[in-house]
Design a protein around this motif. Structure first.
Motif, PDB file in Angstrom:
ATOM      1  N   PRO A  27      55.910  45.265  57.030  1.00 21.55           N
ATOM      2  CA  PRO A  27      54.514  45.864  57.339  1.00 21.55           C
ATOM      3  C   PRO A  27      54.075  46.313  56.000  1.00 21.55           C
ATOM      4  CG  PRO A  27      56.097  46.906  58.545  1.00 21.55           C
ATOM      5  CD  PRO A  27      56.727  45.590  58.074  1.00 21.55           C
ATOM      6  N   THR A  28      54.935  46.994  55.100  1.00 20.27           N
ATOM      7  CA  THR A  28      54.406  47.731  53.876  1.00 20.27           C
ATOM      8  C   THR A  28      54.215  46.827  52.712  1.00 20.27           C
ATOM      9  OG1 THR A  28      56.814  48.053  53.340  1.00 20.27           O
ATOM     10  CG2 THR A  28      55.527  49.967  54.761  1.00 20.27           C
ATOM     11  N   MET A  29      54.489  45.412  52.814  1.00 19.71           N
ATOM     12  CA  MET A  29      54.365  44.585  51.756  1.00 19.71           C
ATOM     13  C   MET A  29      52.966  44.474  51.275  1.00 19.71           C
ATOM     14  SD  MET A  29      56.280  42.974  49.810  1.00 19.71           S
ATOM     15  CE  MET A  29      56.777  41.556  48.713  1.00 19.71           C
ATOM     16  N   ARG A  30      52.720  44.866  50.026  1.00 20.49           N
ATOM     17  CA  ARG A  30      51.400  44.455  49.443  1.00 20.49           C
ATOM     18  C   ARG A  30      51.045  42.993  49.005  1.00 20.49           C
ATOM     19  NH1 ARG A  30      51.410  48.869  44.881  1.00 20.49           N
ATOM     20  NH2 ARG A  30      53.028  47.384  44.360  1.00 20.49           N
ATOM     21  N   LEU A  31      49.907  42.424  49.764  1.00 17.23           N
ATOM     22  CA  LEU A  31      49.415  41.035  49.324  1.00 17.23           C
ATOM     23  C   LEU A  31      48.514  40.905  48.133  1.00 17.23           C
ATOM     24  CD1 LEU A  31      49.618  39.887  52.899  1.00 17.23           C
ATOM     25  CD2 LEU A  31      51.412  39.690  51.175  1.00 17.23           C
ATOM     26  N   VAL A  32      48.508  40.063  47.318  1.00 12.78           N
ATOM     27  CA  VAL A  32      47.608  39.749  46.514  1.00 12.78           C
ATOM     28  C   VAL A  32      46.360  39.053  46.931  1.00 12.78           C
ATOM     29  CG1 VAL A  32      47.215  38.743  44.195  1.00 12.78           C
ATOM     30  CG2 VAL A  32      49.350  39.814  44.812  1.00 12.78           C
ATOM     31  N   THR A  33      45.116  39.296  46.746  1.00  6.29           N
ATOM     32  CA  THR A  33      44.011  38.911  47.236  1.00  6.29           C
ATOM     33  C   THR A  33      43.593  37.741  46.133  1.00  6.29           C
ATOM     34  OG1 THR A  33      42.477  40.201  46.041  1.00  6.29           O
ATOM     35  CG2 THR A  33      42.900  40.907  48.194  1.00  6.29           C
ATOM     36  N   PRO A  34      43.094  36.343  46.756  1.00  4.83           N
ATOM     37  CA  PRO A  34      42.954  35.398  45.847  1.00  4.83           C
ATOM     38  C   PRO A  34      41.738  35.638  45.003  1.00  4.83           C
ATOM     39  CG  PRO A  34      43.191  34.648  48.286  1.00  4.83           C
ATOM     40  CD  PRO A  34      43.075  36.054  48.026  1.00  4.83           C
ATOM     41  N   LYS A  35      41.791  35.091  43.931  1.00  3.64           N
ATOM     42  CA  LYS A  35      40.751  35.102  42.859  1.00  3.64           C
ATOM     43  C   LYS A  35      39.514  34.301  43.207  1.00  3.64           C
ATOM     44  CE  LYS A  35      43.353  36.117  38.743  1.00  3.64           C
ATOM     45  NZ  LYS A  35      43.842  35.786  37.537  1.00  3.64           N
ATOM     46  N   SER A  36      38.361  34.741  42.895  1.00  2.00           N
ATOM     47  CA  SER A  36      37.146  34.065  43.371  1.00  2.00           C
ATOM     48  C   SER A  36      36.990  32.943  42.272  1.00  2.00           C
ATOM     49  CB  SER A  36      35.989  35.146  43.364  1.00  2.00           C
ATOM     50  OG  SER A  36      35.779  35.326  41.930  1.00  2.00           O
ATOM     51  N   GLU A  37      36.104  31.944  42.690  1.00  2.00           N
ATOM     52  CA  GLU A  37      35.552  30.887  41.686  1.00  2.00           C
ATOM     53  C   GLU A  37      35.251  31.434  40.360  1.00  2.00           C
ATOM     54  OE1 GLU A  37      36.074  27.630  41.949  1.00  2.00           O
ATOM     55  OE2 GLU A  37      37.086  27.882  43.758  1.00  2.00           O
ATOM     56  N   ALA A  38      34.359  32.691  40.248  1.00  2.00           N
ATOM     57  CA  ALA A  38      33.879  32.914  39.104  1.00  2.00           C
ATOM     58  C   ALA A  38      34.929  33.667  38.253  1.00  2.00           C
ATOM     59  CB  ALA A  38      32.847  33.837  39.385  1.00  2.00           C
ATOM     60  N   GLN A  39      35.860  34.580  39.015  1.00  2.00           N
ATOM     61  CA  GLN A  39      36.861  34.978  38.206  1.00  2.00           C
ATOM     62  C   GLN A  39      37.893  33.892  37.370  1.00  2.00           C
ATOM     63  OE1 GLN A  39      38.551  37.209  41.495  1.00  2.00           O
ATOM     64  NE2 GLN A  39      38.064  39.083  40.287  1.00  2.00           N
ATOM     65  N   LEU A  40      37.991  32.805  38.290  1.00  2.00           N
ATOM     66  CA  LEU A  40      38.802  31.574  37.617  1.00  2.00           C
ATOM     67  C   LEU A  40      38.165  30.943  36.782  1.00  2.00           C
ATOM     68  CD1 LEU A  40      40.266  29.874  41.120  1.00  2.00           C
ATOM     69  CD2 LEU A  40      41.435  31.290  39.373  1.00  2.00           C
ATOM     70  N   ASP A  41      36.850  30.817  36.562  1.00  2.00           N
ATOM     71  CA  ASP A  41      36.155  30.162  35.788  1.00  2.00           C
ATOM     72  C   ASP A  41      36.000  30.966  34.416  1.00  2.00           C
ATOM     73  OD1 ASP A  41      35.265  28.212  37.219  1.00  2.00           O
ATOM     74  OD2 ASP A  41      33.457  28.763  37.822  1.00  2.00           O
ATOM     75  N   LEU A  42      36.140  32.262  34.441  1.00  2.00           N
ATOM     76  CA  LEU A  42      35.916  33.234  33.451  1.00  2.00           C
ATOM     77  C   LEU A  42      37.569  33.179  32.831  1.00  2.00           C
ATOM     78  CD1 LEU A  42      34.345  35.148  31.859  1.00  2.00           C
ATOM     79  CD2 LEU A  42      35.229  37.109  33.374  1.00  2.00           C
ATOM     80  N   GLN A  43      38.511  33.309  33.565  1.00  2.00           N
ATOM     81  CA  GLN A  43      39.857  32.962  33.165  1.00  2.00           C
ATOM     82  C   GLN A  43      40.079  31.788  32.262  1.00  2.00           C
ATOM     83  OE1 GLN A  43      42.864  33.032  36.208  1.00  2.00           O
ATOM     84  NE2 GLN A  43      44.483  33.544  34.779  1.00  2.00           N
TER      85      GLN A  43
END
Length: 75
Positions: A27-43
């Motif tokens: 229960p204490t595990m921190r999960l990573v939120t997926p990147k948005s399309e705009a963030q992926l495009d910028l990357q």
């Protein structure tokens, strides 16, 4: 880092997957939120630009070395 305590023995794909599954159920595990399309495009743009800059620098250094072998010195 967070999965390491759940690994039982030597590193194998099966054991890694089992440790990840075990860590994800905590229960204490921190999960990573997926990147948005705009963030992926910028990357993608940043990575492409970095590759172009590195290639340009590599080519410039190579040309300067060839000219230096011919006795032409550039600053």
């Amino acid at each position: 880092e967070y999965v390491q305590p759940y690994v039982k023995a030597q590193k194998t794909d099966d054991r890694d997957a089992e440790a990840i599954a075990e860590a994800a159920t905590r229960p204490t595990m921190r999960l990573v939120t997926p990147k948005s399309e705009a963030q992926l495009d910028l990357q993608i743009l940043h990575r492409a630009r970095a590759r172009l800059v590195a290639e340009r620098t590599r080519l410039t250094n190579q040309l300067r070395a060839v000219l230096l072998e011919r006795g032409i010195i550039l600053p």
